[in-house]
Design an enzyme around this catalytic site. Structure first.
Site, short mmCIF file in Angstrom:
data_model
loop_
_atom_site.label_atom_id
_atom_site.label_comp_id
_atom_site.label_asym_id
_atom_site.label_seq_id
_atom_site.Cartn_x
_atom_site.Cartn_y
_atom_site.Cartn_z
N GLN A 62 40.67 42.17 27.59
CA GLN A 62 39.61 42.98 28.22
C GLN A 62 39.52 42.61 29.69
OE1 GLN A 62 35.75 43.30 26.14
NE2 GLN A 62 36.78 42.34 24.40
P1 GTP Z 1 42.10 41.94 22.63
O1 GTP Z 1 41.83 40.72 21.83
O2 GTP Z 1 40.89 42.79 22.82
O3 GTP Z 1 42.77 41.65 23.93
O4 GTP Z 1 43.14 42.87 21.77
P2 GTP Z 1 44.50 42.42 21.06
O5 GTP Z 1 45.63 42.67 22.00
O6 GTP Z 1 44.38 41.06 20.50
O7 GTP Z 1 44.65 43.51 19.90
P3 GTP Z 1 44.37 43.29 18.33
O8 GTP Z 1 45.40 42.40 17.74
O9 GTP Z 1 42.95 42.95 18.14
O10 GTP Z 1 44.68 44.76 17.79
C1 GTP Z 1 43.97 45.90 18.24
C2 GTP Z 1 44.06 47.00 17.22
O11 GTP Z 1 45.40 47.47 17.13
C3 GTP Z 1 43.68 46.55 15.79
O12 GTP Z 1 42.96 47.60 15.18
C4 GTP Z 1 45.02 46.35 15.12
O13 GTP Z 1 44.98 46.56 13.73
C5 GTP Z 1 45.85 47.43 15.78
N1 GTP Z 1 47.31 47.14 15.81
C6 GTP Z 1 47.89 46.00 16.18
N2 GTP Z 1 49.23 46.08 16.09
C7 GTP Z 1 49.50 47.33 15.63
C8 GTP Z 1 50.72 48.04 15.32
O14 GTP Z 1 51.85 47.55 15.46
N3 GTP Z 1 50.57 49.31 14.87
C9 GTP Z 1 49.35 49.90 14.72
N4 GTP Z 1 49.32 51.15 14.25
N5 GTP Z 1 48.20 49.26 15.01
C10 GTP Z 1 48.27 48.00 15.45
#
Ligand code: GTP
Ligand code: MG
Length: 171
Positions: A62
């Site tokens: 974020q």
């Molecule tokens: P922040 O902690 O806010 O920086 O986000 P992040 O990069 O850690 O992302 P996070 O792992 O929380 O995933 C964000 C969303 O994307 C979640 O709803 C996951 O389920 C979804 N997501 C993650 N990887 C994939 C993927 O390969 N395919 C799909 N369709 N969704 C995914």
């Protein structure tokens, strides 16, 4: 047995790109979280591969937390940079953050391996890893080993290939 080499990995990329989901998949099944929530600040996660003991700083993507990233550059031995391949609108923002990272004084001079995950390739409008790498101008990175893997973090696809590459760079 032999003590595994300790490596600090910094996991970066925009919010919602899938960083926490990827790191969760790399942990032993019995320690994996059932539910992934947006990261506040950062989380520290540990897991082992065949030869290495990883400490991962899973940073929040974020915008309000991105200023935390640079505090961990000095102590990092590798970077994992995650991109949501379906997020065309924010690809320029991802590139800006990548460029800022690569130009930072604590990273610029360091031959640190950078592993890119072109994540969410399961989504209908996802770009290919080749397209993502073009949009981020990865071929301009000359002073660091880098590699890009297409991944589906939900199914865990593509992650091991990336980790194997990273392990080869460090070992
Ligand atoms: P922040 O902690 O806010 O920086 O986000 P992040 O990069 O850690 O992302 P996070 O792992 O929380 O995933 C964000 C969303 O994307 C979640 O709803 C996951 O389920 C979804 N997501 C993650 N990887 C994939 C993927 O390969 N395919 C799909 N369709 N969704 C995914
Ligand atoms: Mg997260």
């Amino acid at each position: 047995g032999l003590k595994k080499k300790e490596v600090n990995v910094l996991c970066l990329g925009l919010d919602n790109s899938g960083k926490t989901t990827i790191i969760n998949q790399l942990k032993p099944p019995n320690t994996q979280a059932q539910e992934i929530v947006p990261t506040i600040g950062f989380n520290i996660e540990k897991f082992k591969s065949s030869s290495l003991s990883f400490t991962v700083f899973d940073m929040s993507g974020q915008s309000r937390y991105r200023n935390l990233w640079e505090h961990y550059y000095k102590e990092s031995h590798a970077i994992i940079f995650v991109i949501d391949s379906s997020d065309k609108l924010r690809m320029v923002v991802a590139k800006e953050e990548l460029d800022t990272l690569l130009n930072h004084e604590d990273i610029r001079s360091k031959r640190i391996p950078v592993l890119f995950f072109a994540n969410k390739i399961d989504l209908q409008d996802a770009m290919s890893s080749v397209k993502v790498s073009q949009m981020l101008c990865l071929e301009n990175i000359k002073d660091k080993p880098w590699h890009i893997c297409a991944s589906n973090a939900i199914k865990g696809e593509g992650l091991q290939e990336g980790l194997d590459w990273l392990q080869d760079q460090i070992a």
